[in-house]
Design a protein around this motif. Sequence first.
Motif, PDB file in Angstrom:
ATOM      1  N   ASN A   1     -17.732  70.221  28.724  1.00  0.00           N
ATOM      2  CA  ASN A   1     -18.527  69.087  28.227  1.00  0.00           C
ATOM      3  C   ASN A   1     -18.079  67.748  28.806  1.00  0.00           C
ATOM      4  O   ASN A   1     -18.704  66.724  28.539  1.00  0.00           O
ATOM      5  CB  ASN A   1     -18.552  69.049  26.699  1.00  0.00           C
ATOM      6  CG  ASN A   1     -17.194  68.849  26.091  1.00  0.00           C
ATOM      7  OD1 ASN A   1     -16.172  68.971  26.751  1.00  0.00           O
ATOM      8  ND2 ASN A   1     -17.182  68.557  24.802  1.00  0.00           N
ATOM      9  N   ALA A   2     -17.052  67.741  29.649  1.00  0.00           N
ATOM     10  CA  ALA A   2     -16.655  66.504  30.342  1.00  0.00           C
ATOM     11  C   ALA A   2     -17.568  66.224  31.536  1.00  0.00           C
ATOM     12  O   ALA A   2     -17.710  65.079  31.950  1.00  0.00           O
ATOM     13  CB  ALA A   2     -15.207  66.596  30.806  1.00  0.00           C
TER      14      ALA A   2
ATOM     15  N   MET B   1     -30.499  68.887  31.044  1.00  0.00           N
ATOM     16  CA  MET B   1     -29.056  68.773  31.121  1.00  0.00           C
ATOM     17  C   MET B   1     -28.699  67.855  32.281  1.00  0.00           C
ATOM     18  O   MET B   1     -29.325  67.895  33.327  1.00  0.00           O
ATOM     19  CB  MET B   1     -28.422  70.150  31.316  1.00  0.00           C
ATOM     20  CG  MET B   1     -26.916  70.085  31.333  1.00  0.00           C
ATOM     21  SD  MET B   1     -26.074  71.655  31.510  1.00  0.00           S
ATOM     22  CE  MET B   1     -26.639  72.539  30.092  1.00  0.00           C
ATOM     23  N   GLU B   2     -27.699  67.044  32.062  1.00  0.00           N
ATOM     24  CA  GLU B   2     -27.206  66.138  33.095  1.00  0.00           C
ATOM     25  C   GLU B   2     -25.785  66.549  33.456  1.00  0.00           C
ATOM     26  O   GLU B   2     -25.097  67.168  32.651  1.00  0.00           O
ATOM     27  CB  GLU B   2     -27.205  64.707  32.559  1.00  0.00           C
ATOM     28  CG  GLU B   2     -28.585  64.232  32.140  1.00  0.00           C
ATOM     29  CD  GLU B   2     -28.549  62.920  31.372  1.00  0.00           C
ATOM     30  OE1 GLU B   2     -27.446  62.411  31.094  1.00  0.00           O
ATOM     31  OE2 GLU B   2     -29.624  62.427  31.039  1.00  0.00           O
ATOM     32  N   ASN B   3     -25.359  66.204  34.673  1.00  0.00           N
ATOM     33  CA  ASN B   3     -23.999  66.544  35.052  1.00  0.00           C
ATOM     34  C   ASN B   3     -23.400  65.510  35.997  1.00  0.00           C
ATOM     35  O   ASN B   3     -24.125  64.703  36.586  1.00  0.00           O
ATOM     36  CB  ASN B   3     -23.950  67.938  35.680  1.00  0.00           C
ATOM     37  CG  ASN B   3     -24.564  67.982  37.055  1.00  0.00           C
ATOM     38  OD1 ASN B   3     -23.969  67.515  38.012  1.00  0.00           O
ATOM     39  ND2 ASN B   3     -25.762  68.560  37.171  1.00  0.00           N
ATOM     40  N   THR B   4     -22.093  65.561  36.114  1.00  0.00           N
ATOM     41  CA  THR B   4     -21.360  64.665  37.006  1.00  0.00           C
ATOM     42  C   THR B   4     -20.556  65.470  38.036  1.00  0.00           C
ATOM     43  O   THR B   4     -19.466  65.056  38.440  1.00  0.00           O
ATOM     44  CB  THR B   4     -20.422  63.740  36.201  1.00  0.00           C
ATOM     45  OG1 THR B   4     -19.521  64.564  35.436  1.00  0.00           O
ATOM     46  CG2 THR B   4     -21.189  62.815  35.287  1.00  0.00           C
TER      47      THR B   4
ATOM     48  N   PHE C   1     -20.789  68.256  31.937  1.00  0.00           N
ATOM     49  CA  PHE C   1     -22.159  68.644  31.592  1.00  0.00           C
ATOM     50  C   PHE C   1     -22.507  67.998  30.248  1.00  0.00           C
ATOM     51  O   PHE C   1     -21.734  68.103  29.302  1.00  0.00           O
ATOM     52  CB  PHE C   1     -22.312  70.164  31.452  1.00  0.00           C
ATOM     53  CG  PHE C   1     -22.364  70.898  32.751  1.00  0.00           C
ATOM     54  CD1 PHE C   1     -23.442  70.747  33.619  1.00  0.00           C
ATOM     55  CD2 PHE C   1     -21.346  71.751  33.123  1.00  0.00           C
ATOM     56  CE1 PHE C   1     -23.499  71.426  34.815  1.00  0.00           C
ATOM     57  CE2 PHE C   1     -21.385  72.440  34.319  1.00  0.00           C
ATOM     58  CZ  PHE C   1     -22.452  72.273  35.174  1.00  0.00           C
ATOM     59  N   LYS C   2     -23.658  67.356  30.185  1.00  0.00           N
ATOM     60  CA  LYS C   2     -24.126  66.717  28.951  1.00  0.00           C
ATOM     61  C   LYS C   2     -25.582  67.108  28.704  1.00  0.00           C
ATOM     62  O   LYS C   2     -26.375  67.222  29.630  1.00  0.00           O
ATOM     63  CB  LYS C   2     -24.072  65.187  29.068  1.00  0.00           C
ATOM     64  CG  LYS C   2     -22.721  64.628  29.453  1.00  0.00           C
ATOM     65  CD  LYS C   2     -21.870  64.426  28.258  1.00  0.00           C
ATOM     66  CE  LYS C   2     -20.603  63.704  28.675  1.00  0.00           C
ATOM     67  NZ  LYS C   2     -19.419  64.198  28.126  1.00  0.00           N
ATOM     68  N   LEU C   3     -25.914  67.298  27.448  1.00  0.00           N
ATOM     69  CA  LEU C   3     -27.318  67.516  27.090  1.00  0.00           C
ATOM     70  C   LEU C   3     -28.076  66.203  27.250  1.00  0.00           C
ATOM     71  O   LEU C   3     -27.573  65.150  26.898  1.00  0.00           O
ATOM     72  CB  LEU C   3     -27.449  68.011  25.652  1.00  0.00           C
ATOM     73  CG  LEU C   3     -26.913  69.411  25.368  1.00  0.00           C
ATOM     74  CD1 LEU C   3     -26.989  69.702  23.885  1.00  0.00           C
ATOM     75  CD2 LEU C   3     -27.685  70.455  26.155  1.00  0.00           C
ATOM     76  N   SER C   4     -29.277  66.288  27.788  1.00  0.00           N
ATOM     77  CA  SER C   4     -30.117  65.097  27.897  1.00  0.00           C
ATOM     78  C   SER C   4     -31.030  65.029  26.672  1.00  0.00           C
ATOM     79  O   SER C   4     -31.111  65.977  25.880  1.00  0.00           O
ATOM     80  CB  SER C   4     -30.928  65.117  29.181  1.00  0.00           C
ATOM     81  OG  SER C   4     -31.768  66.239  29.239  1.00  0.00           O
ATOM     82  N   SER C   5     -31.728  63.945  26.528  1.00  0.00           N
ATOM     83  CA  SER C   5     -32.572  63.745  25.342  1.00  0.00           C
ATOM     84  C   SER C   5     -33.710  64.759  25.236  1.00  0.00           C
ATOM     85  O   SER C   5     -34.209  65.011  24.163  1.00  0.00           O
ATOM     86  CB  SER C   5     -33.139  62.340  25.335  1.00  0.00           C
ATOM     87  OG  SER C   5     -33.909  62.117  26.499  1.00  0.00           O
TER      88      SER C   5
END
Length: 66
Positions: free
Chosen positions: A57-58, A1-4, A60-64
């Motif tokens: 979801n703005a 998981m990736e985040n900003t 936190f994003k799922l990574s590959s």
Amino acid sequence: MENTIKVERAILSITQGDLADKIGVSRQTINSIEANRYVPSTVLALKLSEIFGKPVNAFFKLSSND
């Protein structure tokens, strides 16, 4: 998981400690989330959503590899 999370904090001009106090966790927890070493619970993610005024979801994003 990736985040900003770090970017979202910068937009609000708050420190890791400030954010931690607002959602009831330690500064180290915020640091671990930002470094992608810790995936927060749903409750914690929703608290962040309230602080940032954005859906989860703005920032936190799922990574590959998730």
